[in-house]
Motif scaffolding. Sequence first.
Motif: not given
Length: 230
Positions: A100, A25, A29, A6-7, A102, A2-4
């Motif tokens: 986006y 990513d 962060t 979204n990116l 973290l 899901e993170r990928r």
Amino acid sequence: MERRENLRDLEEALGYLFETPDLLDQALTHKSYANERGSGIRDNERLEFLGDAVLDLVVSHLLYDLRPPLTEGKMSKVRAFLVSEPSLAEVARSFGLGRYLLLGKGEEQTGGREKPSILSGAFEALVAAIYLDGGFDLAREFVDAVFRPLLEAEGPGGLDRDFKTRLQEHCQGRYGTAPTYRLVGEWGPDHDKTFEVEIRLGNRVLGRGRGRSKKEAEQRAAQGALDVLE
């Protein structure tokens, strides 16, 4: 997964597809997230350092190429404005970087996704990530695409003064009087306060702005007022 996905949406907004997605990513962060998760998680501070240098070089080159040519002093002032924390934070907001990021729990709970320092740092890290992923030419294309429209819309002369100064000049020139600023709210602990400022011209409210300091709130309020008046 899901993170990928979204990116991928972010990459579409940026107009750049990463060969090494881990760089993107990492650029997003924050150290608070890495500290909470422990070893093995790389934060974006080193990328931020590199991105700051890349931005300075690319923006300097962009200003050098402008016609008619600017003086050295003028280029320095405009560059300082373009790469300032408030300006970079606004650019980051235009891409929706905040959602986006973290972040650690503490930063998440204290509005970290909207903090100018975190947003501007993430944008610098993003520039470095593009530079490392695709090389200088692609990083330059990206930065140029971000800042050239701003230069063309405002003109260099409109970018070497802060928003409060520009608003005051506008109001005095058109209305013969200067705007006034009033603190209308503040909240949060002493070490992490948020301030809200209101701008008035006579009895007319021109705008409001929030920031982590009174000065930042005033600048944001002035920027919003200029968007309305100009």
